[in-house]
Enzyme design. Structure first.
Site, PDB file in Angstrom:
ATOM      1  N   ASP A  16      -7.684   4.246  12.392  1.00  0.00           N
ATOM      2  CA  ASP A  16      -6.431   3.595  12.033  1.00  0.00           C
ATOM      3  C   ASP A  16      -6.774   2.277  11.330  1.00  0.00           C
ATOM      4  OD1 ASP A  16      -3.321   3.689  12.714  1.00  0.00           O
ATOM      5  OD2 ASP A  16      -3.997   1.610  12.867  1.00  0.00           O
TER       6      ASP A  16
ATOM      7  N   ASN B 201       1.142  -4.059   3.865  1.00  0.00           N
ATOM      8  CA  ASN B 201       2.296  -3.606   3.092  1.00  0.00           C
ATOM      9  C   ASN B 201       3.331  -4.711   2.922  1.00  0.00           C
ATOM     10  OD1 ASN B 201       1.779  -0.986   2.236  1.00  0.00           O
ATOM     11  ND2 ASN B 201       2.444  -0.069   4.158  1.00  0.00           N
TER      12      ASN B 201
ATOM     13  N   HIS C 108       3.744  -2.147  -1.173  1.00  0.00           N
ATOM     14  CA  HIS C 108       3.320  -0.768  -0.898  1.00  0.00           C
ATOM     15  C   HIS C 108       2.283  -0.267  -1.890  1.00  0.00           C
ATOM     16  CE1 HIS C 108       6.038   0.124   2.432  1.00  0.00           C
ATOM     17  NE2 HIS C 108       6.940  -0.620   1.798  1.00  0.00           N
TER      18      HIS C 108
ATOM     19  N   ASP D 168      -1.117   1.514  -0.802  1.00  0.00           N
ATOM     20  CA  ASP D 168      -1.623   2.799  -1.299  1.00  0.00           C
ATOM     21  C   ASP D 168      -3.064   2.672  -1.792  1.00  0.00           C
ATOM     22  OD1 ASP D 168       0.778   3.965  -0.705  1.00  0.00           O
ATOM     23  OD2 ASP D 168       1.484   4.092  -2.788  1.00  0.00           O
TER      24      ASP D 168
ATOM     25  N   GLU E  24      -1.307   5.421   8.042  1.00  0.00           N
ATOM     26  CA  GLU E  24      -2.656   4.874   7.899  1.00  0.00           C
ATOM     27  C   GLU E  24      -3.634   5.495   8.874  1.00  0.00           C
ATOM     28  OE1 GLU E  24      -0.463   2.003  10.713  1.00  0.00           O
ATOM     29  OE2 GLU E  24       0.003   3.472   9.149  1.00  0.00           O
TER      30      GLU E  24
END
Length: 298
Positions: free
Chosen positions: A176, A184, A189, A193, A219
């Site tokens: 994680d 974010n 975002h 990404d 994630e």
């Protein structure tokens, strides 16, 4: 036995069927004349499969690769290559030939590849079959990162548990990305990404062919490691975490870095996939509680 081996080698040398053997590291250990000719391999060469594909792509020969970015294509293909005991698919070569390829993988990771020339099939039949293969690939691949998706990697976890019931070892690791929501919220975002893609690319570079790495959502990523003890799994994952610490994935923010945490659980003979996943996830939670950027075992 030696006579049988000698006869097999002679038969494979003289057939038009393409035949090759790769070891667990995906290095070519044997290829007959037909295979070497199709993929431009010298008689004394034993290349790694990724290196062979990269070389032929750069020279415009061998397998037709419908991708502008070779490394993205490679990551997606390696996410599925050698992960199941048997796979069959069609592939076309730059010179116009069309091949029906099969891959048979042993538990020790060695792979036998056999391909037959099916160029004589009508073009419309080949097109239909290629569309089918592309659809299968899409159904097994995470669209954002190019690694295996949840469906494919969970099936490999089930395979690993079957082997564990027969006395085999195996581990599941859950990763994680630390503070991903903060990334974010602070950077947007698009940056999130880019971090996900960077993480998938860097981890996948160090995934063994017998292992299966995939994104299961958000994630969170998992790594199925058949035939691996907890001690070996932790050693491998610690190297992966160290590599992530030094990554700088955002060109517009050159000082930005990120970390990830991981939890590992060993397969037990009575395990189901949800139970194994639950224990690995608990270990991940322990890694988060103890400061993040580390691995913990269940």
């Amino acid at each position: 036995m030696d006579e049988i081996v000698e006869q097999l080698l002679q038969l494979s040398a003289n057939t038009s069927t393409l035949m090759a053997v790769y070891d667990a590291d995906d290095r070519l250990r044997y290829a007959n004349r037909a295979f070497r000719s199709a993929y431009f391999i010298e008689p004394d060469e034993s290349p790694l499969w990724p290196d062979l594909m990269r070389r032929n792509f750069e020279l415009g020969r061998g397998t037709v690769i419908h991708a502008s970015n070779f490394e993205e294509w490679l990551r997606s293909t390696q996410s599925r290559r050698g992960k199941i005991g048997y796979r069959a698919f069609e592939t076309d070569l730059v010179n116009g030939r069309w091949l029906w390829m099969t891959e048979a993988v042993q538990k020790n990771g060695w792979m036998l590849c056999v391909a037959s020339d099916i160029t004589s099939l009508r073009a419309e039949e080949r097109s239909v079959r290629q569309d089918r293969d592309l659809a299968i690939k899409a159904s097994q691949t995470d669209e954002l990162t190019g690694v295996a998706n949840r469906r494919f990697v969970m099936a490999r976890i089930e395979d690993m548990l079957v082997a564990a019931k027969d006395g085999g070892a195996g581990c599941l690791a859950v990763f994680d990305i630390d503070n991903f929501k903060h990334i974010n919220d602070r950077l947007g975002h698009h940056a999130g990404d880019l971090v996900l893609r960077d993480f998938a690319q860097r981890i996948h570079q160090h995934v063994r062919r017998s292992d299966c790495f995939g994104r299961v959502g958000g994630e969170e990523f998992v790594l199925a490691m058949p035939g691996t003890s907890v001690e070996d799994a932790i050693e491998i994952i610690e190297r992966m975490l160290m590599m992530i610490r030094f990554s700088r994935p955002l060109t517009e923010s050159p000082d930005f870095s990120y970390t990830c945490s991981a939890g590992v659980a060993a397969c037990l003979t009575a395990d189901s996939a949800p139970e194994l996943y639950r224990r690995a996830d608990q270990a991940l939670y322990a890694a988060k509680l103890s400061g993040r950027d580390r691995v913990r075992a269940a």
